[in-house]
Motif scaffolding. Structure first.
Motif, PDB file in Angstrom:
ATOM      1  N   PHE A  71       0.840  -1.194   0.000  1.00 50.25           N
ATOM      2  CA  PHE A  71       0.000   0.000   0.000  1.00 50.25           C
ATOM      3  C   PHE A  71       0.879   1.249   0.000  1.00 50.25           C
ATOM      4  CE2 PHE A  71      -2.163   3.355   2.429  1.00 50.25           C
ATOM      5  CZ  PHE A  71      -3.352   3.474   1.735  1.00 50.25           C
ATOM      6  N   CYS A  74       2.714   1.479  -3.319  1.00 49.18           N
ATOM      7  CA  CYS A  74       1.873   1.265  -4.514  1.00 49.18           C
ATOM      8  C   CYS A  74       2.371   0.094  -5.347  1.00 49.18           C
ATOM      9  CB  CYS A  74       1.760   2.535  -5.358  1.00 49.18           C
ATOM     10  SG  CYS A  74       0.676   3.765  -4.628  1.00 49.18           S
ATOM     11  N   THR A  76       1.783  -3.081  -7.073  1.00 46.95           N
ATOM     12  CA  THR A  76       0.586  -3.772  -7.566  1.00 46.95           C
ATOM     13  C   THR A  76       0.915  -5.157  -8.117  1.00 46.95           C
ATOM     14  OG1 THR A  76       0.822  -2.682  -9.709  1.00 46.95           O
ATOM     15  CG2 THR A  76      -0.607  -1.617  -8.089  1.00 46.95           C
ATOM     16  N   TYR A  99      -6.174  -2.670   3.265  1.00 46.81           N
ATOM     17  CA  TYR A  99      -5.552  -1.752   2.315  1.00 46.81           C
ATOM     18  C   TYR A  99      -6.002  -2.090   0.894  1.00 46.81           C
ATOM     19  CZ  TYR A  99      -2.529  -1.036   6.347  1.00 46.81           C
ATOM     20  OH  TYR A  99      -2.054  -0.780   7.616  1.00 46.81           O
ATOM     21  N   VAL A 101      -5.767  -0.633  -3.279  1.00 51.06           N
ATOM     22  CA  VAL A 101      -5.123   0.268  -4.240  1.00 51.06           C
ATOM     23  C   VAL A 101      -5.720   0.006  -5.617  1.00 51.06           C
ATOM     24  CG1 VAL A 101      -2.947   0.344  -2.941  1.00 51.06           C
ATOM     25  CG2 VAL A 101      -3.216  -1.315  -4.796  1.00 51.06           C
ATOM     26  N   CYS A 102      -5.587   0.984  -6.501  1.00 48.43           N
ATOM     27  CA  CYS A 102      -5.939   0.781  -7.899  1.00 48.43           C
ATOM     28  C   CYS A 102      -4.851  -0.079  -8.525  1.00 48.43           C
ATOM     29  CB  CYS A 102      -6.064   2.112  -8.637  1.00 48.43           C
ATOM     30  SG  CYS A 102      -6.557   1.909 -10.369  1.00 48.43           S
ATOM     31  N   CYS A 108      -2.560   4.657  -8.437  1.00 46.13           N
ATOM     32  CA  CYS A 108      -2.263   4.496  -7.007  1.00 46.13           C
ATOM     33  C   CYS A 108      -1.316   5.593  -6.539  1.00 46.13           C
ATOM     34  CB  CYS A 108      -1.656   3.115  -6.746  1.00 46.13           C
ATOM     35  SG  CYS A 108      -1.199   2.847  -5.016  1.00 46.13           S
ATOM     36  N   LYS A 113      -5.985   5.086  -3.566  1.00 44.26           N
ATOM     37  CA  LYS A 113      -5.761   4.003  -2.620  1.00 44.26           C
ATOM     38  C   LYS A 113      -6.525   4.326  -1.347  1.00 44.26           C
ATOM     39  CE  LYS A 113      -1.213   5.665  -1.039  1.00 44.26           C
ATOM     40  NZ  LYS A 113       0.182   5.224  -0.879  1.00 44.26           N
TER      41      LYS A 113
END
Length: 184
Positions: A71, A74, A76, A99, A101-102, A108, A113
Motif C-alpha cells: 500500500f 503502490c 501492484t 488496504y 489500491v488501484c 495508485c 488508494k
C-alpha cells in the motif's frame, strides 16, 4: 400470554442489538476514481466488522487488496485479491486494517488508494455476510461512467440496517400479534 410477551420482547431486543451494519459506497458519487480524495472520504467514517464497502469504477481501474508495505509503495504485483468487474462489494469480516489500491500503479501513486480501519463489532456474525469473489466474478455491469453526475448512488454516510427501524417494525409486529391473540 405473559410468556408470549416476554419471548417477543427478547426477540425485539436481540434484533435491535444485532442488526446493525453499514454499506459504504467508496468515493460517494465519484466512486473509485482518481478524482476522489480517498483519505478525506474515509476520514470521518467509522468502519466496523459486518460493514460492506461497495467499489464502483470504470474499466480503466481495478481494486487490489494489498498488505501495508505494498500500500505504502503502490506495489501492484504482490496483491492479496484483485477485482475487475466495475462493481465490487467487499465484506469487512475481521477487525484490523485493510488496504486497497488501484491496479494501475500510476493511479495508485496519484492517490487512488484506501486504508480502512475496521473496529470489532461484537454483535456481528461473519457467516451472514456476503463474500466478494476474487477475480471479479460479480456479474453486475458497471454503472460507473466518465460523467459522475449521471450515476445515481445512495450516500455512503452509511446505510444502516437495524437499530430504530428494527425496533419500530418489531413493535408493529408485536401489536399485530397481540390483536390476533385477543381475537383467538
Amino acid at each position: 400470554m405473559g410468556k408470549l410477551v416476554l419471548v417477543f420482547s427478547l426477540v425485539v431486543l436481540g434484533l435491535a442489538v444485532t442488526c446493525k451494519a453499514a454499506t459504504y459506497i467508496v468515493g460517494d458519487n465519484s466512486g473509485w476514481d482518481i478524482s476522489t480524495d480517498m483519505g478525506t472520504w474515509a476520514q470521518d467514517k467509522t468502519f466496523a466488522v459486518g460493514d460492506l464497502l461497495m467499489f464502483q469504477y470504470s474499466s480503466s481501474h481495478s481494486v487490489d487488496e494489498v498488505k501495508k508495505e505494498d500500500f505504502d509503495s503502490c506495489n501492484t504485483t504482490n496483491v492479496l485479491r484483485t477485482f475487475t468487474t466495475g462493481n465490487t462489494t467487499v465484506s469487512l469480516t475481521n477487525p484490523g486494517t485493510r488496504y486497497f489500491v488501484c491496479g494501475n500503479k500510476l493511479h495508485c501513486l496519484g492517490g487512488l488508494k484506501l486504508q480502512v480501519n475496521v473496529a470489532s463489532n461484537q454483535a456481528y456474525s461473519p457467516t451472514s455476510a456476503p463474500q466478494a469473489h476474487p477475480g471479479g466474478t460479480n456479474s453486475q455491469p458497471s454503472s460507473k461512467s466518465n460523467n459522475p453526475a449521471s450515476v445515481i448512488l445512495p450516500t455512503s454516510a452509511g446505510s444502516v440496517y437495524g437499530g430504530r427501524d428494527s425496533i419500530v417494525m418489531a413493535f408493529l409486529g408485536f401489536m399485530a400479534t397481540m390483536l390476533w391473540a385477543v381475537q383467538v
